[in-house]
Every structure is written in C-alpha cells, then in structure tokens.
Design a protein around this motif. Structure first.
Motif, short mmCIF file in Angstrom:
data_model
loop_
_atom_site.label_atom_id
_atom_site.label_comp_id
_atom_site.label_asym_id
_atom_site.label_seq_id
_atom_site.Cartn_x
_atom_site.Cartn_y
_atom_site.Cartn_z
N MET A 45 0.73 -1.10 -0.24
CA MET A 45 0.15 -0.03 -0.21
C MET A 45 0.80 1.25 -0.12
N THR A 46 0.54 2.18 -0.93
CA THR A 46 1.34 3.48 -1.09
C THR A 46 0.73 4.23 0.00
N ALA A 47 1.63 5.30 0.55
CA ALA A 47 1.03 6.07 1.50
C ALA A 47 0.29 7.29 0.62
N PRO A 48 -0.86 7.72 1.08
CA PRO A 48 -1.70 8.67 0.35
C PRO A 48 -0.77 10.14 0.29
N PRO A 49 -1.27 10.84 -1.10
CA PRO A 49 -0.42 11.95 -1.07
C PRO A 49 -0.41 13.19 0.41
N ILE A 50 0.59 13.99 0.52
CA ILE A 50 0.26 14.89 1.60
C ILE A 50 -0.73 16.05 1.18
N ILE A 51 -0.58 16.51 0.04
CA ILE A 51 -1.60 17.44 -0.58
C ILE A 51 -2.60 16.83 -1.55
N GLU A 52 -4.12 16.93 -1.53
CA GLU A 52 -4.67 16.45 -2.52
C GLU A 52 -5.85 17.49 -2.83
N LEU A 53 -5.85 17.84 -3.89
CA LEU A 53 -6.81 18.87 -4.37
C LEU A 53 -7.83 18.12 -5.53
N ARG A 54 -8.93 18.09 -5.19
CA ARG A 54 -9.87 17.41 -6.09
C ARG A 54 -10.98 18.45 -6.78
N ASP A 55 -10.68 18.85 -7.85
CA ASP A 55 -11.63 19.78 -8.65
C ASP A 55 -11.92 21.12 -7.60
N ALA A 56 -11.08 21.37 -7.24
CA ALA A 56 -11.16 22.76 -6.13
C ALA A 56 -11.51 24.07 -6.88
N GLU A 57 -12.37 24.41 -6.17
CA GLU A 57 -12.84 25.91 -6.69
C GLU A 57 -12.70 26.96 -5.73
N LEU A 58 -12.44 28.25 -5.97
CA LEU A 58 -12.46 29.36 -4.97
C LEU A 58 -13.11 30.48 -5.68
N ALA A 59 -14.29 30.62 -5.18
CA ALA A 59 -15.19 31.72 -5.91
C ALA A 59 -15.33 32.57 -4.69
N TYR A 60 -15.42 34.10 -5.00
CA TYR A 60 -15.74 35.01 -3.95
C TYR A 60 -16.99 35.63 -4.61
N ARG A 61 -17.82 35.94 -3.58
CA ARG A 61 -19.32 36.76 -4.18
C ARG A 61 -18.74 38.12 -3.66
N LEU A 62 -18.39 39.07 -4.75
CA LEU A 62 -18.03 40.36 -4.47
C LEU A 62 -19.19 41.23 -4.74
N ALA A 63 -19.47 42.27 -3.70
CA ALA A 63 -20.51 42.96 -3.94
C ALA A 63 -20.03 44.07 -4.77
N ARG A 64 -20.85 44.47 -5.93
CA ARG A 64 -20.68 45.28 -7.15
C ARG A 64 -19.91 46.63 -6.58
N HIS A 65 -20.69 47.04 -5.48
CA HIS A 65 -20.26 48.58 -5.24
C HIS A 65 -19.39 48.42 -3.83
N GLY A 66 -19.13 47.24 -3.56
CA GLY A 66 -18.01 46.87 -2.51
C GLY A 66 -18.56 47.48 -0.98
N SER A 67 -19.48 47.53 -0.86
CA SER A 67 -19.76 48.24 0.58
C SER A 67 -18.84 47.80 1.65
N SER A 68 -18.01 48.40 2.22
CA SER A 68 -17.14 47.79 2.99
C SER A 68 -17.36 48.41 4.63
N THR A 69 -18.42 49.32 4.62
CA THR A 69 -19.04 49.65 5.95
C THR A 69 -20.54 49.25 6.17
N LEU A 70 -21.06 49.13 7.35
CA LEU A 70 -22.54 48.73 7.55
C LEU A 70 -23.38 49.88 6.87
#
Lengths: 258, 274
Positions: A1-26
């Motif tokens: 048996m081989t050791a599993p890989p240390i780092i494994e990414l499967r179809d990883a996605e990183l999406a942000y939802r950015l407010a169009r006007h980017g309100s940064s204060t309440l």
C-alpha cells in the motif's frame, strides 16, 4: 500500500461573491440596500484545480500576477476554504506566504518565537526549549529581548523562516519569500529546505524566477486565470510558459517600422 | 506525523469536537492570553495599574455627582460601594463583548497567514478580561474597607457569577466577530448599544427609583441579574434570588450556544473579506 499524498486537491474551486459596489461599512451597505444597489458578482480565483503532492516532492507554481497562485497557496494552507471541490492536507503546514506573519510588533523576539510557534500548532513548552536555537539560526540572538518592531525586514524574514522550519512540517509553502534575504541567508535557507525535502516534507514553491523553479522543483504547474494550464516536468512547463509570455508580448508590442 | 489532517469537506464540528479542539489548544490559549495582557499594558507607564485606577476614578466622579448632587438613596450600603460594584460588572461586560467581537478584525493580518480558528482570539480576550476582573476586586476591597462595609459570607459565590458574566459577553461577541470583520463600523454601533444597555440596568441608580410599570424592562436585561447577584453576594444577605441564578445560567448557555452557531455560519463569508 502506498502512502496517500500529503496534499490532495480534487476539482477545487475558490469563488468569491463580491458586492459590485463593494460596501465595506455597514452604513454603506444600508445605503446601497435602500437604493437597491447591491449586485453581486462572482469572481472565480481558482477553477477545477486537481493535483496531488507527495512527501519529498517540490511543486513549482508559475503564472502571471492574478492567475491564482496566492489563492492556491492560501487554499492549501487552509486559510481560505474552497467554495467547491475538496482540499485535503495530511499534516502540519508551515506557510511562508507573506512575511512577518504572525508577529506582534510590541512583543520581544523571545515572546514572538513562542507565539508564532504556538500558532503553527506546537506545544508552547516545546517552543520555549527551542528559542535559543531558533534565534541563533536567524542571527537575532542579541536582539531576543527587544520588541520586533525594531527588527529589519531581513531579520524578520530570517526569524519567520527559522520558526516555520524549526520542526519538520509535512507541508512547506514558500511564496517568493526568498526575495528579501541576502545571499548568505538564501544559501542557508535553500540548504535547510533541501534537508526538509530529503526528510519527506512536501513543498509548494511559487516564484517568478524560472531558474529557481527549474532547479528546485520536481514538478511544476502553470496557472492561468485560475485553471491549471500545464502540469509536468519543471523544464517543460517553464519552457511553455516562457514561450507563451513571449508570444503575448510580441502580440501587444506595436508593429515596428520596416 | 503530527496527525493533523485538514479536510475542507469535513462535516461541521460538533459541540464536543469544538470543546476538544479548545482543550487541545490550551497551550496556545495561554500564550494568547499572556500576549493580550502584555500588549494591553506595555505601552502605558502606569501599565496594569490603569485597570485598577480607571474604575476608581470613575467611582469618584459618580460618587460626587450622584450622592452629593442628585442624591440617590441606596439602602443598606454607601453609594460608593454600590456604584463601584456596578461599574466593575458593566465594564467587564462591555470590554469582553467589544474585545470578542473585534478579535477577528484585530487579528485579520494574522488570520490571512496562519490557519487558526478565529474563535480562539475571542476566547483568549474573554479569558484575559477574566483575569483583569480579578485584579479590579482589589480596589473594590479597599473601597469597601474604607466605607466600613462587611462582606457577605457567601462571597466566594461571585466566582460563578463572574464566569457567567464573561461567558455571556463572550457568546455575544463571538456571534458578532465575523460581522465586525466584514463591516468594521459595526463596532461603533455596538458601543452605543452597550452604553444604552448599561443605563437600562441599575448600575448607577438603585432599582427602587424605576417606576413599577417599567421595571419589567430592567428585569429582562441580563445585566440586571448579574449586577444584582454580584451585589448581594458582595455585601448583602443570603444567596440571591433563584430567579436571578436561573436568568444568568440561561443567558450564558443561550449566548454561548447561539454565538457559536452564528460564528460558524458567518465565518467563511468573513474570511473572503479579510
């Protein structure tokens, strides 16, 4: 048996939802909401990234600015959880992503070694026993009891590297950090990295210096607009990336007068 | 192998798993509490003495204003002891809520670089405030001695009351931490809300001056029960009302449980903003 890989990414996605006007204060958000102004835009920093890195492997990552290299590092470090797909990292991660990481400027070098070491998941007692050795490697022994705000950039970089690599991490993430050090530090840190790799640390290395990638990486990927465009031997990937860069530059430069 | 496995697809941790994680992080928590206290006092000459001096100075001001100008009758106890005990409870509550709520924003630079649960920073702030509170009992003891007020034999029972007080404040701040990280100006609103909460509780005035029909508003304020119990156990008779004990137990449990859920639900969204 081989050791599993240390780092494994499967179809990883990183999406942000950015407010169009980017309100940064309440206040702005309320104003925008009452004006029905908030529209969200999806920004995908990474899409469909699948890769595995095993112990002792050095993965070089190349790509233009904004291609998703830093996002990839932060996703592997567990700082940004993926919005899709899966990321598995088996072991402790030492991330040299941005330097000076985790230092409290008011505290002394000694206090910061314990703080940063503990933040990386070590037992504070174990770190306390290593203070002298870490300071010695970083060359800050004389300044151990001085607040780190008085340290130079080089000292901070050396200290951060020394704390990160004092214990053998399963994963070492290196993002252009070596740019701040002098030659002597570069050699010593490269030396230490070689030893870690030899002892089984999986390394992910982001660099704009193609020579570094070809020399140090055992494999490389080329990121373009959040996707993996090429994955293979460092020399091949770098050659393809450099050729593409030249083509793009040629396309953009104005036609020369005959 | 250190045995730590990060899996982004792992299910949300259970309460037990969270408690275990906190226990495993006890070493780090100790370091964070020490740093919190060290940074708080490193830059001022008076250092830790500020913590003791601040409520004392405030007490003197309020004592002049309220017992000489407005004249509140505080039955059975000098106004100075009455108001100082109230101020300590209120200040500790306010500072813990603000500290726990602002922790994620304050540590944002670090959280962008190291994988560490942001809740630990809220927790360490709360724990540091607990230690600070213990120190502020010193000036209180001095004022009580000068005023000639004998302590209640049930005094040691203030320990669970203070733990519950800081626990409630921590839960409240924990829920707000991701919101503050996303919208920093929430902290300003929070400060105003906390001031209002303080004036709605009998901190500076005795409950007797509140008209009967408005008393329900005061009694619904968890701070009322904390401060009342604290005072009874400090210089009153008996163990305090059962209702107050129930109220502080419920408010602590609810605040910590809800705080944890809200924090977990909003954390991810806040990270994208950091």
């Amino acid at each position: 048996m081989t050791a599993p890989p240390i780092i494994e990414l499967r179809d990883a996605e990183l999406a942000y939802r950015l407010a169009r006007h980017g309100s940064s204060t309440l206040k702005e958000l309320f104003v925008d909401l009452t004006r029905r102004h908030v529209r969200y835009e999806r920004y995908e920093a990474l899409r469909g990234v699948s890769l595995e890195v095993s112990a002792g492997e050095v993965l070089g990552v190349v790509g233009v600015n904004g291609a998703g290299k830093s996002s990839l590092m932060k996703m592997i470090a567990g700082i940004l959880p993926p919005s899709g797909g899966r990321v598995i990292v088996r072991g402790a991660v030492a991330a040299m992503i941005e330097l000076g990481a985790g230092f409290s400027h008011e505290l002394t070098g000694r206090e910061n070694i314990v703080l940063y070491g503990s933040l990386l998941g070590r037992d504070p007692r174990a770190v306390r026993g290593r203070i002298e050795a870490i300071a010695d490697w970083a060359g800050v022994t004389e300044f151990l009891d001085v607040p780190v705000r008085t340290y130079s950039t080089g000292m901070l970089a050396r200290l951060a590297f020394a704390i990160c690599t004092d214990r053998q991490p399963e994963v070492l993430l290196v993002d252009e950090v070596m740019a701040v050090g002098d030659t002597e530090f570069l050699e010593r840190s490269a030396d230490r990295m070689r030893r870690l790799i030899h002892d089984g640390t999986a390394v992910v290395l982001v660099s704009h210096d193609m020579a570094t990638i070809v020399e140090q990486a055992t494999r490389a990927i080329w990121l373009e607009a959040g996707r993996v465009r090429a994955d293979g031997a460092p020399a091949d990937v770098v050659a393809a990336y450099v050729a593409d860069g030249r083509e793009a530059a040629a396309d953009q430069s104005p036609p020369r007068a005959p | 192998m250190s045995g730590t496995i990060y899996d982004s697809a792992a299910p949300r941790p259970t309460v037990v798993a969270d408690l275990r994680a906190v226990w495993r992080s006890r070493g780090l928590l100790g370091v964070l509490v020490a740093r919190d206290l060290a940074v708080r006092y490193k830059r001022s000459v008076l250092g830790v003495w500020w913590t003791l001096l601040n409520p004392l100075l405030e007490t003197i001001v309020l004592w002049i204003v309220f017992s000489h100008i407005f004249r509140f009758a505080t039955p059975g106890v000098p106004y100075s002891v009455f108001v100082l005990s109230g101020i300590l409870v209120l200040t500790s509550f306010q500072q813990t809520v603000i500290g726990a709520a602002g922790a994620m924003l304050l540590q944002s630079e670090l959280l962008r670089k190291v994988r560490v649960a942001p809740a630990l920073f809220s927790l360490s702030t709360a724990m540091a405030n607990l230690i600070t509170f213990a120190f502020t009992l010193l000036p209180l003891a001095v004022v009580m001695a000068i005023a000639g007020v004998a302590p209640n034999p049930a005094l040691p029972l203030i320990v669970p009351v203070v733990l519950a007080l800081v626990g409630t404040a921590f839960g409240f701040g924990l829920a707000l931490a991701p919101i503050v990280a996303r919208f920093p100006d929430t902290l300003n609103l929070l400060r105003i809300a906390l001031t209002l909460l303080g004036y709605l509780a009998p901190i500076f005035y005795p409950i007797a001056i509140v008209p009967e029909k408005y008393r329900i508003i005061v009694e619904l304020n968890p701070l009322y029960h904390f401060v009342t119990l604290f005072r009874v156990l400090l210089f009153g008779d008996g163990l305090g009302s059962g209702w107050s004990w129930l109220a502080i137990a419920v408010s602590t449990t609810v605040c910590v449980a809800v705080g944890r859920s809200v924090h977990t639900a909003l954390r991810r969204g806040a990270f994208a903003a950091l």
